[in-house]
Design an enzyme around this catalytic site. Structure first.
Site, mmCIF file in Angstrom:
data_model
loop_
_atom_site.group_PDB
_atom_site.id
_atom_site.type_symbol
_atom_site.label_atom_id
_atom_site.label_comp_id
_atom_site.label_asym_id
_atom_site.label_seq_id
_atom_site.Cartn_x
_atom_site.Cartn_y
_atom_site.Cartn_z
ATOM 1 C CE LYS A 41 -2.066 1.644 3.782
ATOM 2 N NZ LYS A 41 -1.796 3.114 3.852
ATOM 3 C CG ASP A 84 -4.826 4.392 1.701
ATOM 4 O OD1 ASP A 84 -5.975 4.803 1.522
ATOM 5 O OD2 ASP A 84 -4.306 4.272 2.830
ATOM 6 C CE LYS A 143 -7.639 6.416 4.311
ATOM 7 N NZ LYS A 143 -6.175 6.204 4.168
ATOM 8 C CG ASP A 148 -12.571 17.945 -4.453
ATOM 9 O OD1 ASP A 148 -13.506 18.739 -4.691
ATOM 10 O OD2 ASP A 148 -11.414 18.313 -4.191
ATOM 11 C CB THR A 199 -9.470 1.285 11.834
ATOM 12 O OG1 THR A 199 -8.223 1.809 11.356
ATOM 13 C CG2 THR A 199 -10.045 0.337 10.808
ATOM 14 N NE ARG A 232 1.614 2.032 13.425
ATOM 15 C CZ ARG A 232 0.788 2.868 14.051
ATOM 16 N NH1 ARG A 232 1.281 3.745 14.917
ATOM 17 N NH2 ARG A 232 -0.502 2.832 13.836
#
Length: 232
Positions: free
Chosen positions: A32, A59, A61, A64, A119, A211
């Site tokens: 990603k 990614d 997002k 608009d 999340t 991570r």
């Protein structure tokens, strides 16, 4: 379409990204590319990672007015990514415009998925900051249904919601789930989390892991552990 583990390459430079990806001498993981890396390095980082043989989830997002999103998606479709996304909160008209822009002249396009609720957002925060009084589970389902009705391929959602999204939107509607941590790991700033094995059991199609892999002492071993728990 089989399940897969997507590594979130949340780095701020090409140098750090390639130092990380160079560790993977065998299997080429699905990666990603998020806002941090894309804004640091631009489209060239996408092209280079693709050239190395990785599948890419871009990614960014988008959110608009429909025409702006349509034109932006037309540009992104030329980068040959495998998946990209937008915010479902942009409404059905925006999502339909995104599909139009993303579809190439030959009719092909990357997978397009919608973010329902991040999340890092819980119900209390959603009500306090966004003035949305419906239960978060129902908001996620409504956004998912809007995305499906707009022609999208799936949604980004918490793994806690993946099974319910499939129940509401059919099993073929993809669920891409961040918020995945090992049982013995730190949850960080995520509030709605699940282990890879639990995500598999509940029906996630893709898990996005950052991570727990990128900050691991042995990232390749951590990635292979994710694959064993989620895919194999």
């Amino acid at each position: 379409m089989g399940k897969d583990v997507i590594i979130a390459c949340d780095f701020d430079s090409a140098e750090k990204t390639f130092a990380f990806l160079d560790k993977f001498t065998g299997r080429k993981p699905f990666v990603k590319i998020g806002m941090e890396l894309y804004y640091a390095e631009g489209p060239s980082i996408v092209r280079e990672i693709k050239k190395r043989g990785h599948k890419i989830f871009l990614d960014l997002k988008l959110h608009d007015i429909p025409n702006t999103v349509k034109k932006s998606m037309a540009v992104l479709s030329r980068l040959d990514v495998d998946m990209t996304n937008l915010h479902a909160a942009g409404t059905g008209r925006m999502m339909e415009a995104a599909i139009e822009g993303l579809t190439r002249p030959d009719g092909t396009r990357p997978l397009l998925i919608a973010v329902t609720q991040l999340t890092s957002t819980d119900e209390e925060t959603m009500k306090r900051d966004l003035l949305i009084d419906q239960p978060i589970a129902e908001v996620v389902m409504h956004y998912a249904e809007n995305a499906k009705n707009s022609g999208l391929d799936g949604v980004v959602c918490s793994p806690l919601e993946a099974g319910k999204v499939h129940d509401r939107c059919t099993s073929g509607f993809l669920t891409v789930t961040p918020g995945v941590r090992f049982a013995d790991g730190d949850v960080g700033d995520q509030k709605r989390v699940m282990t890879p094995a639990e995500a598999k059991k509940i029906g996630s199609d893709y898990i996005v892991v950052g991570r727990p892999i990128t900050a691991a002492e042995d990232p390749v071993a951590a990635y292979e552990r994710c694959v064993r728990e989620f895919v194999d």
